[in-house]
Design a protein around this motif. Structure first.
Motif, PDB file in Angstrom:
ATOM      1  N   TRP A  59     -21.441  52.929  -2.438  1.00 20.80           N
ATOM      2  CA  TRP A  59     -22.534  53.121  -1.404  1.00 20.80           C
ATOM      3  C   TRP A  59     -21.938  53.453  -0.279  1.00 20.80           C
ATOM      4  N   ASP A  60     -22.694  54.356   0.487  1.00 18.97           N
ATOM      5  CA  ASP A  60     -22.282  54.722   1.780  1.00 18.97           C
ATOM      6  C   ASP A  60     -23.149  53.992   2.760  1.00 18.97           C
ATOM      7  N   TYR A  61     -22.772  52.696   3.468  1.00 16.27           N
ATOM      8  CA  TYR A  61     -23.510  51.820   4.103  1.00 16.27           C
ATOM      9  C   TYR A  61     -23.630  52.176   5.639  1.00 16.27           C
ATOM     10  N   ARG A  62     -22.995  53.273   5.954  1.00 17.30           N
ATOM     11  CA  ARG A  62     -22.892  53.586   7.266  1.00 17.30           C
ATOM     12  C   ARG A  62     -24.302  53.778   8.257  1.00 17.30           C
ATOM     13  N   SER A  63     -25.461  54.203   7.438  1.00 17.54           N
ATOM     14  CA  SER A  63     -26.776  54.456   8.116  1.00 17.54           C
ATOM     15  C   SER A  63     -27.428  53.322   8.271  1.00 17.54           C
ATOM     16  N   ALA A  64     -27.180  52.143   7.582  1.00 16.64           N
ATOM     17  CA  ALA A  64     -27.789  50.770   7.629  1.00 16.64           C
ATOM     18  C   ALA A  64     -26.901  50.167   8.443  1.00 16.64           C
ATOM     19  N   LEU A  65     -25.659  50.257   8.564  1.00 17.90           N
ATOM     20  CA  LEU A  65     -24.953  49.702   9.561  1.00 17.90           C
ATOM     21  C   LEU A  65     -25.102  50.113  11.068  1.00 17.90           C
ATOM     22  N   ASP A  66     -25.469  51.531  11.274  1.00 14.24           N
ATOM     23  CA  ASP A  66     -25.983  51.914  12.251  1.00 14.24           C
ATOM     24  C   ASP A  66     -27.290  51.420  12.879  1.00 14.24           C
ATOM     25  N   LEU A  67     -28.244  51.141  12.080  1.00 21.86           N
ATOM     26  CA  LEU A  67     -29.533  50.463  12.344  1.00 21.86           C
ATOM     27  C   LEU A  67     -29.357  49.045  12.719  1.00 21.86           C
ATOM     28  N   ILE A  68     -28.435  48.427  11.920  1.00 21.51           N
ATOM     29  CA  ILE A  68     -28.180  46.940  12.237  1.00 21.51           C
ATOM     30  C   ILE A  68     -27.608  46.811  13.689  1.00 21.51           C
ATOM     31  N   LYS A  69     -26.573  47.659  14.214  1.00 22.90           N
ATOM     32  CA  LYS A  69     -25.927  47.735  15.218  1.00 22.90           C
ATOM     33  C   LYS A  69     -26.759  48.106  16.360  1.00 22.90           C
ATOM     34  N   ARG A  70     -27.698  49.093  16.327  1.00 26.54           N
ATOM     35  CA  ARG A  70     -28.863  49.326  17.306  1.00 26.54           C
ATOM     36  C   ARG A  70     -29.824  48.034  17.596  1.00 26.54           C
ATOM     37  N   PHE A  71     -30.081  47.539  16.586  1.00 28.29           N
ATOM     38  CA  PHE A  71     -30.914  46.190  16.848  1.00 28.29           C
ATOM     39  C   PHE A  71     -30.046  45.084  17.570  1.00 28.29           C
ATOM     40  N   LEU A  72     -28.730  45.003  17.210  1.00 21.69           N
ATOM     41  CA  LEU A  72     -27.949  43.894  17.896  1.00 21.69           C
ATOM     42  C   LEU A  72     -27.891  44.402  19.160  1.00 21.69           C
ATOM     43  N   GLU A  73     -27.711  45.720  19.465  1.00 25.77           N
ATOM     44  CA  GLU A  73     -27.551  46.006  20.880  1.00 25.77           C
ATOM     45  C   GLU A  73     -28.414  45.793  21.729  1.00 25.77           C
ATOM     46  N   ALA A  74     -29.798  45.844  21.064  1.00 28.90           N
ATOM     47  CA  ALA A  74     -30.869  45.587  21.621  1.00 28.90           C
ATOM     48  C   ALA A  74     -31.269  44.204  21.861  1.00 28.90           C
ATOM     49  N   HIS A  75     -30.500  43.277  21.219  1.00 32.15           N
ATOM     50  CA  HIS A  75     -30.837  41.870  21.026  1.00 32.15           C
ATOM     51  C   HIS A  75     -32.051  41.654  20.550  1.00 32.15           C
ATOM     52  N   ALA A  76     -32.314  42.377  19.470  1.00 28.30           N
ATOM     53  CA  ALA A  76     -33.744  42.334  18.905  1.00 28.30           C
ATOM     54  C   ALA A  76     -33.543  41.915  17.259  1.00 28.30           C
ATOM     55  N   LEU A  77     -32.256  41.545  16.815  1.00 27.31           N
ATOM     56  CA  LEU A  77     -32.162  41.244  15.492  1.00 27.31           C
ATOM     57  C   LEU A  77     -32.212  39.882  15.304  1.00 27.31           C
ATOM     58  N   CYS A  78     -32.990  39.242  14.345  1.00 28.30           N
ATOM     59  CA  CYS A  78     -33.421  37.809  14.023  1.00 28.30           C
ATOM     60  C   CYS A  78     -32.443  37.247  12.965  1.00 28.30           C
ATOM     61  N   GLY A  79     -31.601  36.287  13.221  1.00 32.68           N
ATOM     62  CA  GLY A  79     -30.701  35.975  12.402  1.00 32.68           C
ATOM     63  C   GLY A  79     -29.443  34.995  13.127  1.00 32.68           C
ATOM     64  N   CYS A  80     -28.506  34.968  12.478  1.00 29.15           N
ATOM     65  CA  CYS A  80     -27.297  34.238  13.114  1.00 29.15           C
ATOM     66  C   CYS A  80     -26.124  34.642  12.571  1.00 29.15           C
ATOM     67  N   ALA A  81     -24.858  34.203  13.378  1.00 31.57           N
ATOM     68  CA  ALA A  81     -23.628  34.537  12.753  1.00 31.57           C
ATOM     69  C   ALA A  81     -22.841  33.447  12.876  1.00 31.57           C
ATOM     70  N   ALA A  82     -21.802  33.378  12.053  1.00 35.48           N
ATOM     71  CA  ALA A  82     -20.785  32.128  11.816  1.00 35.48           C
ATOM     72  C   ALA A  82     -19.488  32.532  12.479  1.00 35.48           C
ATOM     73  N   PHE A  83     -19.050  31.885  13.549  1.00 37.38           N
ATOM     74  CA  PHE A  83     -17.861  32.168  14.033  1.00 37.38           C
ATOM     75  C   PHE A  83     -17.085  30.968  13.665  1.00 37.38           C
ATOM     76  N   GLU A  84     -15.721  31.123  13.177  1.00 36.53           N
ATOM     77  CA  GLU A  84     -14.762  30.232  12.864  1.00 36.53           C
ATOM     78  C   GLU A  84     -13.435  30.662  13.712  1.00 36.53           C
TER      79      GLU A  84
END
Length: 139
Positions: free
Chosen positions: A45-70
């Protein structure tokens, strides 16, 4: 410290959970690209369009959630969206380079904790699941 706590500490000594609204796309870009490759290679499955949307929300600091950094590297992330009085899990991904089950569980726990703190989300949605006839809902 219990034996379980010591084991957990040994597994993830340098894991930090960070709100997605506090990070940049650059910090999670390798993880997002790995996820896109996984969708392409394993699921065809080509995930690029979903990934672009996720990136736009991340850039706008508008995506609810969290990231794990190790050790300073993004190991996984999860996000959710709010729709009316519901919290909908949008995604959860953990790199194959890390302990997926442990990190995935931690991300899920953090996401659910955050959703429970949102005042407009109602707890009554738990009753929307079908019940077996003759069974009463738990009190």
């Amino acid at each position: 410290m219990s034996l379980c706590d010591r084991g957990r500490t040994a597994l993830l000594p340098f894991m930090n959970i960070v709100d997605l609204r506090q990070i940049s796309v650059r910090q999670v870009e390798p993880l997002l690209e790995e996820e896109a490759r996984h969708w392409r290679d394993e699921l065809h499955w080509d995930y690029r369009s979903a990934l672009d949307l996720i990136k736009r929300f991340l850039e706008a600091h508008a995506l609810c959630g969290c990231a794990a950094f190790e050790n300073g590297n993004a190991a996984g992330y999860s996000f959710y969206v709010l729709e009316e009085q519901k919290g909908l899990i949008g995604g959860l991904y953990v790199s194959a380079k890390y302990q997926q089950a442990v990190i995935g569980r931690r991300l899920l726990d953090e996401m659910l904790y955050s959703m429970r703190a949102v005042p407009q989300l109602t707890a009554s949605k738990r009753n929307s699941c079908p019940r077996r006839p003759g069974r009463r809902p738990a009190q």
